[in-house]
Motif scaffolding. Structure first.
Motif, PDB file in Angstrom:
ATOM      1  N   LYS A   8      -0.501 -28.286  51.255  1.00  0.00           N
ATOM      2  CA  LYS A   8      -0.517 -27.053  51.656  1.00  0.00           C
ATOM      3  C   LYS A   8      -1.323 -26.391  50.910  1.00  0.00           C
ATOM      4  N   ASP A  22       5.717 -30.367  47.790  1.00  0.00           N
ATOM      5  CA  ASP A  22       7.218 -29.989  46.484  1.00  0.00           C
ATOM      6  C   ASP A  22       7.118 -29.065  45.651  1.00  0.00           C
ATOM      7  N   TYR A  41      -2.568 -26.844  55.953  1.00  0.00           N
ATOM      8  CA  TYR A  41      -1.994 -27.963  55.169  1.00  0.00           C
ATOM      9  C   TYR A  41      -3.582 -29.180  55.287  1.00  0.00           C
ATOM     10  N   GLU A  55      -0.178 -27.373  61.206  1.00  0.00           N
ATOM     11  CA  GLU A  55       1.075 -27.344  60.599  1.00  0.00           C
ATOM     12  C   GLU A  55       2.215 -27.724  60.510  1.00  0.00           C
ATOM     13  N   ASP A  56       2.398 -28.046  61.904  1.00  0.00           N
ATOM     14  CA  ASP A  56       4.029 -29.404  62.519  1.00  0.00           C
ATOM     15  C   ASP A  56       4.087 -30.584  62.057  1.00  0.00           C
ATOM     16  N   ALA A  58       2.426 -31.585  60.017  1.00  0.00           N
ATOM     17  CA  ALA A  58       2.821 -31.583  58.108  1.00  0.00           C
ATOM     18  C   ALA A  58       3.996 -31.263  57.869  1.00  0.00           C
ATOM     19  N   ARG A  59       4.474 -30.378  58.283  1.00  0.00           N
ATOM     20  CA  ARG A  59       5.843 -29.942  57.934  1.00  0.00           C
ATOM     21  C   ARG A  59       6.861 -31.713  58.513  1.00  0.00           C
ATOM     22  N   GLN A  60       6.717 -31.883  59.607  1.00  0.00           N
ATOM     23  CA  GLN A  60       7.736 -33.081  59.765  1.00  0.00           C
ATOM     24  C   GLN A  60       6.863 -34.571  58.989  1.00  0.00           C
ATOM     25  N   LEU A  62       6.478 -34.953  56.057  1.00  0.00           N
ATOM     26  CA  LEU A  62       7.114 -34.555  55.049  1.00  0.00           C
ATOM     27  C   LEU A  62       8.256 -33.955  54.537  1.00  0.00           C
ATOM     28  N   VAL A  63       9.195 -34.238  56.138  1.00  0.00           N
ATOM     29  CA  VAL A  63      10.472 -34.423  55.904  1.00  0.00           C
ATOM     30  C   VAL A  63      11.014 -36.071  56.008  1.00  0.00           C
ATOM     31  N   ARG A  66      10.357 -37.849  53.170  1.00  0.00           N
ATOM     32  CA  ARG A  66      11.915 -37.550  52.318  1.00  0.00           C
ATOM     33  C   ARG A  66      12.972 -38.321  52.167  1.00  0.00           C
TER      34      ARG A  66
END
Length: 80
Positions: A8, A22, A41, A55-56, A58-60, A62-63, A66
């Motif tokens: 980001k 993170d 992102y 963004e959606d 990118a967030r998925q 990263l999840v 992890r």
């Protein structure tokens, strides 16, 4: 092997961005991209932002990353 981690943009100074993943911040050149803003992102390779990512997505990503790291950690705790 390269691993593309969505990062980001948290700051922009001329053609240099500070990106965050993170809580880890790094600098990346924006010379290869047009129309990026704080909050976007991007994918970084060799110090350059090479593509903008939704963004959606990118967030998925990263999840998912992890979760894979957690699963790999659980597997390394077990003896064969």
């Amino acid at each position: 092997m390269c691993l593309a981690v969505p990062s980001k943009i948290v700051e922009i100074k001329e053609s240099l961005a500070t990106v965050d993943v993170d809580g880890v911040r790094r600098e990346a050149s924006l010379l290869l991209l047009e129309d990026v803003s704080i909050g976007d992102y991007v994918i970084i390779h060799a110090g350059f932002a090479i593509s903008k990512v939704d963004e959606d997505v990118a967030r998925q990503a990263l999840v998912d990353m992890r979760n894979m790291l957690d699963a790999a950690g659980d597997m390394s705790d077990k003896t064969v």
